[in-house]
Design an enzyme around this catalytic site. Structure first.
Site, PDB file in Angstrom:
ATOM      1  N   GLU A 162       7.081  -5.751   6.509  1.00 28.35           N
ATOM      2  CA  GLU A 162       7.348  -4.347   7.275  1.00 28.35           C
ATOM      3  C   GLU A 162       7.742  -4.282   8.682  1.00 28.35           C
ATOM      4  O   GLU A 162       8.623  -3.374   9.208  1.00 28.35           O
ATOM      5  CB  GLU A 162       6.073  -3.453   7.065  1.00 28.35           C
ATOM      6  CG  GLU A 162       5.874  -1.950   7.722  1.00 28.35           C
ATOM      7  CD  GLU A 162       4.384  -1.430   7.895  1.00 28.35           C
ATOM      8  OE1 GLU A 162       4.623  -0.406   7.934  1.00 28.35           O
ATOM      9  OE2 GLU A 162       3.789  -2.329   7.999  1.00 28.35           O
TER      10      GLU A 162
ATOM     11  N   ASP B 158       2.654   5.221  14.464  1.00 25.95           N
ATOM     12  CA  ASP B 158       1.072   5.318  14.209  1.00 25.95           C
ATOM     13  C   ASP B 158       0.689   4.001  14.181  1.00 25.95           C
ATOM     14  O   ASP B 158       0.716   3.129  13.318  1.00 25.95           O
ATOM     15  CB  ASP B 158       0.701   6.142  13.128  1.00 25.95           C
ATOM     16  CG  ASP B 158       1.575   5.749  11.716  1.00 25.95           C
ATOM     17  OD1 ASP B 158       2.466   5.355  11.884  1.00 25.95           O
ATOM     18  OD2 ASP B 158       0.844   6.015  10.807  1.00 25.95           O
TER      19      ASP B 158
ATOM     20  N   ARG C  86       0.780  -1.227   0.010  1.00 29.48           N
ATOM     21  CA  ARG C  86       0.195  -0.082   0.168  1.00 29.48           C
ATOM     22  C   ARG C  86       0.774   1.334  -0.121  1.00 29.48           C
ATOM     23  O   ARG C  86       0.522   2.385  -0.338  1.00 29.48           O
ATOM     24  CB  ARG C  86      -0.879   0.015   1.358  1.00 29.48           C
ATOM     25  CG  ARG C  86      -0.401   0.204   2.482  1.00 29.48           C
ATOM     26  CD  ARG C  86      -1.226   0.204   3.829  1.00 29.48           C
ATOM     27  NE  ARG C  86      -2.467   0.940   3.615  1.00 29.48           N
ATOM     28  CZ  ARG C  86      -2.409   2.251   4.362  1.00 29.48           C
ATOM     29  NH1 ARG C  86      -1.349   2.588   4.966  1.00 29.48           N
ATOM     30  NH2 ARG C  86      -3.288   2.682   4.516  1.00 29.48           N
TER      31      ARG C  86
ATOM     32  N   GLN D 250       7.857  13.747   8.920  1.00 26.77           N
ATOM     33  CA  GLN D 250       8.094  12.523   9.600  1.00 26.77           C
ATOM     34  C   GLN D 250       9.478  12.686  10.375  1.00 26.77           C
ATOM     35  O   GLN D 250      10.218  13.720  10.017  1.00 26.77           O
ATOM     36  CB  GLN D 250       8.324  11.112   8.548  1.00 26.77           C
ATOM     37  CG  GLN D 250       6.711  10.298   8.328  1.00 26.77           C
ATOM     38  CD  GLN D 250       7.186   9.187   7.716  1.00 26.77           C
ATOM     39  OE1 GLN D 250       7.848   8.983   6.697  1.00 26.77           O
ATOM     40  NE2 GLN D 250       6.029   8.106   7.857  1.00 26.77           N
TER      41      GLN D 250
ATOM     42  N   GLU E  19      -6.178   9.422   4.056  1.00 27.92           N
ATOM     43  CA  GLU E  19      -5.684   7.917   3.706  1.00 27.92           C
ATOM     44  C   GLU E  19      -6.192   6.861   4.629  1.00 27.92           C
ATOM     45  O   GLU E  19      -5.850   5.738   4.539  1.00 27.92           O
ATOM     46  CB  GLU E  19      -4.071   7.907   3.532  1.00 27.92           C
ATOM     47  CG  GLU E  19      -3.428   7.868   4.951  1.00 27.92           C
ATOM     48  CD  GLU E  19      -3.445   9.285   5.463  1.00 27.92           C
ATOM     49  OE1 GLU E  19      -2.475   9.435   6.617  1.00 27.92           O
ATOM     50  OE2 GLU E  19      -4.000  10.288   4.903  1.00 27.92           O
TER      51      GLU E  19
ATOM     52  N   ARG F 125       2.000  17.366   7.231  1.00 31.09           N
ATOM     53  CA  ARG F 125       3.054  16.985   8.402  1.00 31.09           C
ATOM     54  C   ARG F 125       4.358  16.309   7.757  1.00 31.09           C
ATOM     55  O   ARG F 125       4.342  16.179   6.479  1.00 31.09           O
ATOM     56  CB  ARG F 125       2.209  15.742   8.983  1.00 31.09           C
ATOM     57  CG  ARG F 125       1.781  14.450   8.201  1.00 31.09           C
ATOM     58  CD  ARG F 125       1.230  13.794   9.177  1.00 31.09           C
ATOM     59  NE  ARG F 125       1.144  12.033   8.586  1.00 31.09           N
ATOM     60  CZ  ARG F 125      -0.108  11.789   7.926  1.00 31.09           C
ATOM     61  NH1 ARG F 125      -1.133  12.660   7.866  1.00 31.09           N
ATOM     62  NH2 ARG F 125      -0.275  10.552   7.411  1.00 31.09           N
TER      63      ARG F 125
ATOM     64  N   GLU G  57      -3.938  -0.516  11.904  1.00 31.29           N
ATOM     65  CA  GLU G  57      -5.219  -0.134  11.140  1.00 31.29           C
ATOM     66  C   GLU G  57      -5.247  -0.405   9.782  1.00 31.29           C
ATOM     67  O   GLU G  57      -5.934  -0.328   8.862  1.00 31.29           O
ATOM     68  CB  GLU G  57      -5.448   1.388  11.162  1.00 31.29           C
ATOM     69  CG  GLU G  57      -4.300   2.261  10.641  1.00 31.29           C
ATOM     70  CD  GLU G  57      -4.355   3.855  10.979  1.00 31.29           C
ATOM     71  OE1 GLU G  57      -5.317   4.002  11.680  1.00 31.29           O
ATOM     72  OE2 GLU G  57      -3.658   4.565  10.348  1.00 31.29           O
TER      73      GLU G  57
END
Length: 656
Positions: free
Chosen positions: A618, A409, A245, A300, A370, A298, A634
């Site tokens: 990941e 997150d 994604r 990172q 998103e 934003r 999520e």
């Protein structure tokens, strides 16, 4: 569902004043020479508007401020970019998300329009009018079922990701010279330990090296030619994406991708990734979370300076000085972004000294495009409504977006009760790792200034680094525990929320340390916070060993099992890499042993999982010796995977 709650995008209402929408042309010698002046102008504009965020967070007025700004919003720096996020397409986007056309909310906002937003909006009005048999120019979708809507979307839009072209980097070779020579030399004599021999590890490294071709992308020329059809941002160079994604460039992922590319001998591609990030920084005054218009609100974790230094040091010398000269003024702009209000706050230590430290703060008060369904559902569960006209809901969206800026997150680290996302308070926290990264940035800027002959900047940023280290030592270091801790800003009184903290840009705060055990408590070791004090560095490593974070397959992110992805039992590749490298560089003999052992445990687990399912993941479950891919959060577990590949390759090169 309240339509205004679906992000008729406020993107950068504050950033619009921060950088005044500058468009900078890249590439010519004149442009590069002018970049220092541009950086100064952008920093000055930011300074002039540092307090403007208060309009968005002052009690009940925040909702009206957001609503009134909706119709005039622009994507600063990328005013023509939009795609399905164009305001006139909001009714269509609401319908797509309400009917769950896609399992992932992100898929919808990544779709590519076949015609202009105005034409698609007109077609949708006609479509809904015909469906209702009203004969009017209606935007109601009440009579449109999921199948009908999907057919309309297929007719008017191309799939998500269709504006990215898979590519092969010119500097990629199937078996590059000098690749993992340490393992090539050891192959056959089984000197590397563990449960496999050196040849197996090198073959695994070659397999991971081969994944760069699967992750290489070039932004389609159509994105620059017709930006209104895309949410994707144009980039000047090929890129390596994380995967699945995450089909576009991401900021902090790129650091570990670059580390892996350097092991693969792909220095040109690595430099190209830095060029992409600098191109976005040049246009909007910060490096966005990722290369999409919905990420412009934003950033990172600020690792661009570390990327520049890594590429330079891979092949130091005069040939790399143009990279430093181009990067230096832009890094100063990024530093300004992170070290001014509302991201920076003043905090008084126990001796009465006032320091400046930074926090995460996203300019966003609506559901993230998103993750729209997820954010709206959280707001309904917590506040009873998803409408941004509700101050509590708008504040929740702000805290969620700010948590996304952290890269974590989400995590119990941001929760007041260490358990539930309903208590998220990201903007009330002064993160130890963020401020350590800014310390690293300040030292890297001084380093680049020294190499390029800029004595004034060298002195200025050495002083800034010293001041930040003093602040971190005074406020975030826990000497008894031998680790750093996040600070929690204290409200004015016990009855106020974090909103009160956000409103007064000149307020001096106090803080208390978060007693929780998080892997981030040890990240400052990696940034050189203990350099010159080997005893302190060894103490940090020993504290990590005692923390219970070190599991059978790697370091867990936290000790809290919440179901969030940045919590137990997940271990994340970037954290493994920073803690391994930090221990090795600054932890003395105990750190070297710890780093070597952990590197082999992590790589062996990654290889074991790869041999089972054929994927690099990941994140991983580190709670058992066998390991496995991680879960929670999520979205579904992702594979690919850029930073996982980079970490494995770098560890194979350095610790085997």
């Amino acid at each position: 569902m309240h339509c205004t709650s679906l992000w008729l995008l406020l993107l950068l209402a504050v950033f619009s004043s921060r950088v005044a929408g500058r468009h900078l042309t890249q590439g010519t010698a004149g442009d590069r020479a002018a970049s220092t002046t541009t950086a100064s102008n952008m920093a000055a504009a930011a300074s002039n508007m540092s307090g403007s965020v208060a309009a968005h967070t002052t009690g009940g007025s925040s909702s009206s401020a957001m609503a009134s700004g909706v119709n005039n919003m622009t994507f600063i720096g990328y005013q023509d970019s939009a795609g399905l996020l164009a305001p006139e397409l909001n009714p269509l986007l609401v319908a797509i998300q309400d009917r769950h056309l896609y399992n992932d909310s992100k898929t919808a906002v990544d779709l590519v329009l076949k015609e202009s937003p105005a034409e698609v909006a007109a077609a949708y009005r006609n479509f809904t009018a015909q469906a209702s048999d009203s004969g009017t120019n209606s935007t109601s979708s009440s009579n449109v079922n999921k199948e009908m809507l999907q057919a309309f979307v297929n007719q008017t839009m191309d799939p998500a990701g269709s504006d990215l072209i898979q590519c092969q980097a010119p500097d990629w070779q199937p078996n590059p010279p000098n690749f993992l020579l340490n393992l090539a030399a050891a192959a056959g004599n089984n000197t590397t330990g563990g449960d496999t021999n050196a040849s197996d590890y090198r073959q695994f490294g070659l397999a991971v090296h081969g994944l760069w071709g699967l992750l290489c992308r070039q932004v389609s020329p159509n994105v620059s030619a017709a930006p209104e059809l895309h949410s994707l941002l144009p980039l000047p160079n090929r890129t390596i994406v994380p995967g699945d994604r995450f089909r576009e460039t991401y900021y902090w992922d790129s650091y570990w991708i670059i580390r892996g590319l350097l092991v693969s001998g792909m220095q040109d591609t690595a430099a190209g990734l830095i060029g992409n990030l600098m191109a976005m920084l040049e246009r909007v005054g910060h490096v966005p979370n990722g290369a999409r218009v919905y990420y412009l609100n934003r950033s990172q974790p600020p690792l661009l300076s570390a990327m520049v230094r890594s590429v330079y040091e891979a092949s130091p010398g005069a040939a790399q000085l143009p990279l430093l000269r181009r990067a230096l003024p832009l890094l100063i702009v990024e530093h300004h972004y992170w070290t001014n209000s509302p991201k920076a706050v003043k905090v008084r230590d126990t001796n009465g000294t006032v320091h400046s430290l930074s926090r995460y703060w996203a300019e966003w008060y609506q559901p993230r495009p998103e993750s729209y369904r997820e954010d709206a559902a959280q707001a309904r569960n917590i506040t009873g409504t998803s409408s941004t006209n509700n101050t509590r809901a708008a504040q929740l969206y702000h805290e969620l977006a700010s948590g996304a800026e952290s890269g974590w997150d989400y995590s119990s680290r941001w929760f007041a009760d260490n358990k539930t996302i309903s208590t998220i308070r990201t903007t009330q926290i002064i993160p130890a790792d963020l401020n350590a990264w800014l310390y690293q940035m300040e030292r890297n800027i001084a380093w680049a200034a020294n190499l390029t002959g800029n004595a004034t900047t060298y002195d200025s940023f050495n002083s800034a680094a010293a001041a930040r280290k003093k602040a971190i030592d005074a406020l975030l270091w826990d000497d008894k525990a031998g680790m750093w801790r996040d600070g929690i800003l204290l409200p004015f009184n016990s009855n106020t929320s974090s909103n009160t903290i956000q409103n007064s840009t000149n307020q001096v705060y106090s803080l208390t340390q978060n007693p929780g055990i998080f892997a981030s408590n040890f990240v400052p070791l990696w940034t050189g916070m203990t350099q010159g004090d080997a005893q302190q560095g060894a103490r940090v490593v020993q504290a990590l060993q005692r923390s219970s974070l070190v599991g059978p397959s790697g370091i867990a992110t936290t000790l809290y099992r919440t179901g969030q992805q940045w919590d137990y039992p997940n271990g994340w590749p970037p954290l493994q890499h920073m803690l391994i490298e930090g221990a090795s560089q600054y932890g003395g003999a105990v750190g070297n042993t710890f780093a070597r052992d952990l590197a082999r445990i992590w790589v062996t687990m990654n290889m074991r999982v790869y041999n089972i399912d054929g994927h690099m993941h990941e994140k991983y479950d580190v709670s058992s010796p066998e390991g496995g891919f991680g879960g929670g959060g999520e979205y579904a577990p992702q594979v690919g995977f850029g930073w996982s590949n980079g970490v494995v390759l770098d560890l194979l090169a350095r610790y085997f």
